[in-house]
Design a protein around this motif. Structure first.
Motif: not given
Lengths: 419, 419
Positions: A54, A35, A390, A386, B397, B401, B52, B405-408, B394, B403
């Motif tokens: 991330s 993804n 980071m 971002r 942010w 935003s 994260a 950040s750690a959508r893995l 984080s 959003q």
């Protein structure tokens, strides 16, 4: 009906192509089995605890959220039906295309010794990076627990096989872990006694650089505690360690940075491939017998002036740009652009804190300045403010505090794996 | 010879005890099966892509690097030999102790339905968090790929079982993912159509809070798109979904936040335990028949005024402090401190952006101010300036935003798991 472009692979080549087709009026489907888009040039820093996962990976959907012309699918491709003009997915689904772009990258190759992979993992995905990170950190933990001195020494021996930029960077940063970051945290072992070997079958490390930079890098690595062994092939890899020429070397942590093999796209396409499995394409980056099928990046064998274009990020991006220009020209009925020409941007590799080498061809840099240029260049190429912030903060923190921030052993079965 | 203290478990209780024994002149061995101390109160934010892993976990060795009196071992404990006064490790090693501290925490409990775990994972470790994160994100991906509308709807149904703070926080943040963060990124589904259910067998959510805060939280969750179902038990959990009372509910993503079971320490010690497996200790937190063996935190059953002390981080820390004071007093030949008294600091739970509830007992807070107080309190309790900075960034942010950040999706077999 709109022209349907199907792109397989959201690496540097595929993503660049999709971005360059913005406003072209196509209906684009982007398929990837992950993804996220991954910034591979910094993957070794995840493997060695400097960055978090991330910080160098972004959800593909997120990158392309404003592109109403793009549908992103998380799916595995199992084949390509050239006659029906369809991509076949793992769940049996089929995605029809008018133009197909295959940019599925490469995996590490073991030159006929696929059995070595379990004991000498390579570094291509986030999972590879967390696997290597876990093994590195566990080796020190096991050494602390070991009661047998030979076992302790084997746990404290790290072998990196292959001395291109990735191998050099890994060896340099493992040496920093052992010599600068971990000492003082263990009570039974001295992590500075760890042996870190960088092994290269060829005559010198960083063979793509000019010889004087190779020599500088070897000296800089040795000053940092890396044993550089050139001109010696690895003849076996096993659970206990490796065999160098005919010399067994007990080493519980082995990392493979020696070779790559293209993804199985040539098989899907029934196309001609080179020895590394890369599909041989024409100077427009399409199949010689099918101009609607492009193959890009590490999956493609492209020649410029009789030389194969290297498998590096800038080459992949340039190919993505070129193929997008081609597709646009066709849709507008314009003549095609000239043949693909690779512009070489230079070779870069870091060795460790305050040391890097850069070979721009016309001129070279090394040492502290090269290290800063290397860092700024990589921050520039990250996606989004971002990540830039980071990664900059993580590096700054590491630089000032002497500490790495992502020293986590995750995933299950940590202690039982490979006992 | 120095007094040997062995501590099993580097959670809130164990780590606090080790820190409070600084300068006491003991020889301390700290054993944990992970290499990191985890800030569990924020684990749900890792599971839901906001933070994260490396932002809420720190290598234990790193925290204690200046403590020359502490040896940290990454090892699994398999038993305790009370007669020999030794802790038995998984590799057969033995660690002798004069004083033993067991603080090995708890796992989620399924009330006799252990088979439910595969389909309804709980949230206690970093691996749990990445597993839940992967399932959440994959559900949206599978919905985008689904050709059958019923399958699509089941993929877009999320059930959180148990409405304590963790369940409330998970449901709230999954609703934000579906309603605020993901819309616009998918082409075939509308993520705002996702159903998020928060299921509680008891009569109201957040039972530890006063009823008016429970009611506020339920309304706030419903405004955010969560269906709150109280007074209904889950009678079955399977691959396809759950059964609510007698009503089957297709839901491909189920998260368990309903109960905990102490680690097997009672078995190791041959000690009396309560129904949740917690070792029953005296008011000095030691075994009634062995004052040299302390049991702390979620592993211990401690009563104050006939009420069991709750299994929360502040209680664990207070217990670590108390046991350290005990050990110091003994070493100095001083009289023991008074019995352990739990000071309740209040209950906190976030519901989502700009909404939280805090019950301090004497007074309550809710809404936006409570949300900021909640955030500041959690940042304050993180370890080290780096984590405070990174978590703050984080959150900032995400706040600015919209959003995460750690959508893995990491770990292998992503698409094939639980097909």
């Amino acid at each position: 009906m709109k022209h349907r472009v199907v792109v397989v692979g959201a690496g540097f080549a595929g993503l660049q192509l999709v971005q360059d087709l913005d406003g072209a009026g196509c209906e684009i489907t982007l398929i990837d089995q992950r993804n996220h888009h991954l910034f591979q040039p910094l993957l070794y820093q995840v493997a060695t605890t400097l960055l978090a996962t991330s910080e160098i990976a972004w959800p593909i959907r997120r990158i392309l959220r404003r592109r109403r012309d793009v549908t992103t699918l998380l799916a595995t491709v199992t084949g390509i039906d050239r006659a029906a003009r369809e991509v076949v997915l793992g769940d049996g689904g089929r995605v029809p295309f008018d133009t197909l772009v295959v940019a599925t990258g490469a995996r590490h190759a073991y030159f006929g010794h696929d059995g070595w992979e379990a004991d000498a993992p390579g570094l291509k995905t986030l999972e590879d990076a967390t696997t290597i990170r876990r093994r590195l950190l566990l080796a020190f933990e096991r050494a602390e627990l070991a009661r047998d001195p030979a076992e302790r020494a084997a746990q404290l021996t790290f072998a990196v096989i292959g001395a291109g930029p990735t191998g050099v960077e890994l060896a340099g940063i493992i040496a920093e872990l052992a010599h600068r970051i971990l000492p003082g945290e263990f009570r039974r072992i001295d992590t500075r006694k760890a042996r870190i070997l960088l092994i290269e079958a060829g005559p010198r490390i960083l063979p793509a650089f000019i010889p004087s930079l190779s020599a500088y890098a070897a000296r800089a690595l040795e000053r940092r505690g890396v044993e550089v062994r050139t001109g010696v092939p690895v003849t076996d890899v096993g659970r206990e360690g490796i065999v160098l020429g005919e010399q067994p070397l007990p080493a519980r942590t082995v990392i493979w940075a020696a070779g790559v093999q293209a993804s199985p796209a040539a098989g899907w396409l029934g196309a001609k491939a080179d020895r590394a499995g890369r599909v041989i394409v024409g100077d427009q980056l399409a199949l010689p017998d099918d101009p609607q099928i492009f193959v890009l990046g590490d999956t493609a064998h492209v020649e410029n002036d009789g030389q194969p274009v290297p498998g590096v990020a800038p080459a992949a991006k340039q190919q993505g740009k070129h193929a997008a220009r081609q597709i646009r020209a066709r849709l507008q009925g314009k003549p095609p652009p000239g043949p693909f020409r690779y512009r070489h941007m230079g070779n870069l590799a870091t060795i460790g804190r305050n040391a890097a080498v850069i070979d721009f061809g016309r001129f070279q840099m090394k040492g502290r300045l090269a290290w800063w240029v290397w860092g700024l260049a990589h921050i520039y190429f990250l996606i989004g403010a971002r990540s830039r912030l980071m990664v900059s903060l993580s590096w700054l923190w590491s630089f000032l505090s002497g500490q790495n921030s992502a020293r986590l052993i995750t995933q299950k079965e940590t202690l039982r794996e490979r006992p």
